[in-house]
Write a protein that holds these residues in place. Structure first.
Motif, PDB file in Angstrom:
ATOM      1  N   THR A 102       0.812  -1.218   0.000  1.00  0.00           N
ATOM      2  CA  THR A 102       0.000   0.000   0.000  1.00  0.00           C
ATOM      3  C   THR A 102       0.846   1.269   0.000  1.00  0.00           C
ATOM      4  O   THR A 102       0.285   2.367   0.093  1.00  0.00           O
ATOM      5  CB  THR A 102      -0.918   0.016   1.236  1.00  0.00           C
ATOM      6  N   CYS A 103       2.157   1.127  -0.112  1.00  0.00           N
ATOM      7  CA  CYS A 103       3.027   2.302  -0.141  1.00  0.00           C
ATOM      8  C   CYS A 103       2.666   3.178  -1.355  1.00  0.00           C
ATOM      9  O   CYS A 103       2.603   2.680  -2.486  1.00  0.00           O
ATOM     10  CB  CYS A 103       4.481   1.868  -0.229  1.00  0.00           C
ATOM     11  N   PRO A 104       2.414   4.481  -1.158  1.00  0.00           N
ATOM     12  CA  PRO A 104       2.007   5.333  -2.284  1.00  0.00           C
ATOM     13  C   PRO A 104       3.013   5.340  -3.431  1.00  0.00           C
ATOM     14  O   PRO A 104       2.621   5.283  -4.600  1.00  0.00           O
ATOM     15  CB  PRO A 104       1.890   6.722  -1.646  1.00  0.00           C
ATOM     16  N   ILE A 105       4.293   5.391  -3.113  1.00  0.00           N
ATOM     17  CA  ILE A 105       5.298   5.432  -4.176  1.00  0.00           C
ATOM     18  C   ILE A 105       5.321   4.111  -4.924  1.00  0.00           C
ATOM     19  O   ILE A 105       5.405   4.075  -6.160  1.00  0.00           O
ATOM     20  CB  ILE A 105       6.684   5.772  -3.602  1.00  0.00           C
ATOM     21  N   ARG A 106       5.192   2.986  -4.187  1.00  0.00           N
ATOM     22  CA  ARG A 106       5.172   1.681  -4.856  1.00  0.00           C
ATOM     23  C   ARG A 106       3.960   1.571  -5.778  1.00  0.00           C
ATOM     24  O   ARG A 106       4.042   1.045  -6.884  1.00  0.00           O
ATOM     25  CB  ARG A 106       5.173   0.557  -3.826  1.00  0.00           C
ATOM     26  N   ARG A 107       2.802   2.064  -5.302  1.00  0.00           N
ATOM     27  CA  ARG A 107       1.595   2.014  -6.139  1.00  0.00           C
ATOM     28  C   ARG A 107       1.779   2.838  -7.407  1.00  0.00           C
ATOM     29  O   ARG A 107       1.367   2.431  -8.501  1.00  0.00           O
ATOM     30  CB  ARG A 107       0.389   2.523  -5.346  1.00  0.00           C
ATOM     31  N   LEU A 108       2.390   4.003  -7.266  1.00  0.00           N
ATOM     32  CA  LEU A 108       2.595   4.858  -8.439  1.00  0.00           C
ATOM     33  C   LEU A 108       3.569   4.215  -9.425  1.00  0.00           C
ATOM     34  O   LEU A 108       3.373   4.283 -10.640  1.00  0.00           O
ATOM     35  CB  LEU A 108       3.106   6.232  -7.999  1.00  0.00           C
ATOM     36  N   ILE A 109       4.643   3.613  -8.888  1.00  0.00           N
ATOM     37  CA  ILE A 109       5.585   2.926  -9.783  1.00  0.00           C
ATOM     38  C   ILE A 109       4.872   1.787 -10.503  1.00  0.00           C
ATOM     39  O   ILE A 109       5.050   1.578 -11.711  1.00  0.00           O
ATOM     40  CB  ILE A 109       6.801   2.404  -8.994  1.00  0.00           C
ATOM     41  N   GLY A 110       4.036   1.045  -9.759  1.00  0.00           N
ATOM     42  CA  GLY A 110       3.273  -0.033 -10.389  1.00  0.00           C
ATOM     43  C   GLY A 110       2.339   0.488 -11.466  1.00  0.00           C
ATOM     44  O   GLY A 110       2.220  -0.120 -12.541  1.00  0.00           O
ATOM     45  N   VAL A 171      10.294  14.445  -7.146  1.00  0.00           N
ATOM     46  CA  VAL A 171       9.863  13.116  -6.722  1.00  0.00           C
ATOM     47  C   VAL A 171       9.069  12.437  -7.831  1.00  0.00           C
ATOM     48  O   VAL A 171       9.275  11.256  -8.135  1.00  0.00           O
ATOM     49  CB  VAL A 171       9.019  13.215  -5.431  1.00  0.00           C
ATOM     50  N   VAL A 172       8.155  13.171  -8.445  1.00  0.00           N
ATOM     51  CA  VAL A 172       7.354  12.606  -9.535  1.00  0.00           C
ATOM     52  C   VAL A 172       8.264  12.179 -10.688  1.00  0.00           C
ATOM     53  O   VAL A 172       8.061  11.121 -11.298  1.00  0.00           O
ATOM     54  CB  VAL A 172       6.300  13.617 -10.011  1.00  0.00           C
ATOM     55  N   GLN A 173       9.272  12.983 -10.981  1.00  0.00           N
ATOM     56  CA  GLN A 173      10.195  12.641 -12.067  1.00  0.00           C
ATOM     57  C   GLN A 173      10.939  11.342 -11.773  1.00  0.00           C
ATOM     58  O   GLN A 173      11.113  10.489 -12.658  1.00  0.00           O
ATOM     59  CB  GLN A 173      11.203  13.777 -12.273  1.00  0.00           C
ATOM     60  N   LEU A 174      11.384  11.174 -10.534  1.00  0.00           N
ATOM     61  CA  LEU A 174      12.115   9.953 -10.191  1.00  0.00           C
ATOM     62  C   LEU A 174      11.188   8.734 -10.213  1.00  0.00           C
ATOM     63  O   LEU A 174      11.606   7.640 -10.603  1.00  0.00           O
ATOM     64  CB  LEU A 174      12.781  10.097  -8.826  1.00  0.00           C
ATOM     65  N   ILE A 175       9.945   8.900  -9.778  1.00  0.00           N
ATOM     66  CA  ILE A 175       8.987   7.797  -9.853  1.00  0.00           C
ATOM     67  C   ILE A 175       8.730   7.428 -11.314  1.00  0.00           C
ATOM     68  O   ILE A 175       8.669   6.245 -11.673  1.00  0.00           O
ATOM     69  CB  ILE A 175       7.676   8.172  -9.153  1.00  0.00           C
TER      70      ILE A 175
END
Length: 362
Positions: A102-110, A171-175
């Motif tokens: 449920t990590c937000p960054i993990r969800r966004l990467i997914g 942060v968005v760019q790195l994701i």
């Protein structure tokens, strides 16, 4: 049980205790004797387990977050008290896997990795752009010597800090780079995002090292490994022994990072601290050390879980081993035969250095 907890200033209802038992987090009281004359006894360890839960659980908070906080606390010496017992391994594993998923960054990467069309990519950027409105985006790593010099010179420390909006954009760019690939945002944007979030890495150096696409792709893979956002989560495939080892590594690295950061905040120098700092710099691990142990500053549950993910990586274990060896074999951090750096004198000198920065009274 409720009376014992109340003695510690902890409030707990019978219904809450029953919920914790039903969730497998508290053992049932042992019964002694046999037949109709048996009696129920409350074990001291059960009281400590309930106290740990009472410290971290609260109304409306997912109980799995409290389990992770309990796991973070367990095993740490508590002066004047029993050590906090370990939570049930199955509960720890389930809570960490849930947090990773449920990590937000993990969800966004997914979401980025699943993008199959321009519309999907646009949807990713739209969601990612709104995901960090309430997050404090600021660099964790910095040059400790420069900050110490700035404090002593009374120079403004915020001159080169990125704005909140530029931090969110970075942060968005790195994701996007992790999920869509560096080619999606371009090597230049990737490098600038790194430089924005981690200003200890000079932009010119990054451009010279990562100036071609192949090297940028290598850094892309390294970034994903360091952040611990692989798929599936690392915690999903390991047992409690590995999780506890990662916790130990995180504690050890956090301790070294505290000493390393402390120099920037006018912590008095000793032969042992100088040698430890020199070893960190020799390994080129200063900024990495501070990034990995950001949890020790934020004390946020999700940051602790992310730190565990990172500290299961072999390089983190090796780094911890190297720094623990330096602390064991090098000069003592405090003390010494002349007693010149006792803990009391050390703290008094540190406080005096901080107070010296206060404006003089008119």
């Amino acid at each position: 049980m409720i009376a014992y907890l109340a003695e510690r200033g902890l409030r707990c209802s019978p219904a809450r205790l029953e919920r914790w038992r039903h969730a497998g987090l508290l053992p049932a009281n042992r019964r002694r004797g046999g037949g109709r004359g048996s009696i129920s006894t409350l074990e001291p360890e059960t009281v400590e387990m309930a106290a740990a839960l009472a410290r971290h659980a609260r109304q409306g908070r997912d109980l799995r977050l409290a389990v992770v906080d309990w796991f973070a606390e367990a095993g740490v010496p508590q002066p004047g008290r029993l050590m906090v017992p370990e939570p049930p391994p199955a509960a720890v594993h389930a809570a960490l896997v849930w947090m990773s998923a449920t990590c937000p960054i993990r969800r966004l990467i997914g979401q980025a990795r699943e993008a199959r069309s321009e519309l999907d990519v646009d949807a990713f950027y739209r969601v990612a752009g709104n995901a960090f409105d309430n997050e404090p985006i600021a660099p964790i790593a910095f040059d400790v010597a420069d900050m110490r010099a700035a404090l002593l010179a009374r120079r403004d420390l915020d001159e080169d800090s990125p704005s909140r909006s530029s931090g969110r954009q970075a942060v968005v760019q790195l994701i996007a780079a992790a999920g869509l690939g560096v080619a999606e945002i371009g090597a230049d944007a990737f490098i600038e995002a790194l430089a924005t979030l981690f200003p200890v890495l000079p932009l010119e150096d990054l451009q010279s090292v990562l100036g071609d696409f192949d090297r940028s792709a290598q850094m892309d893979m390294l970034l994903k490994q360091l952040a611990g956002f692989g798929v599936p989560p690392v915690t999903q495939a390991v047992g409690i022994r590995e999780l506890r080892q990662a916790r130990t590594v995180l504690y050890q690295l956090s301790g070294v990072a505290a000493f390393y950061r402390g120099y920037a905040l006018l912590m008095p120098d000793t032969a042992g601290l100088a040698a430890l700092r020199a070893r960190v710099d020799e390994l080129g691990a200063g900024h990495l050390l501070m990034m990995v142990t950001g949890w020790s500053l934020t004390r946020r549950t999700r940051d602790f879980a992310a730190g565990l993910d990172v500290c299961m990586q072999p390089w983190a274990v090796r780094l911890s081993d190297e720094l623990m060896k330096q602390m064991m074999d090098g000069p003592p951090l405090l003390g010494g035969p002349d007693g010149a750096h006792t803990a009391e004198k050390f703290m008094n000198d540190w406080l005096a250095a901080i107070k010296s920065l206060a404006p003089a009274e008119q």
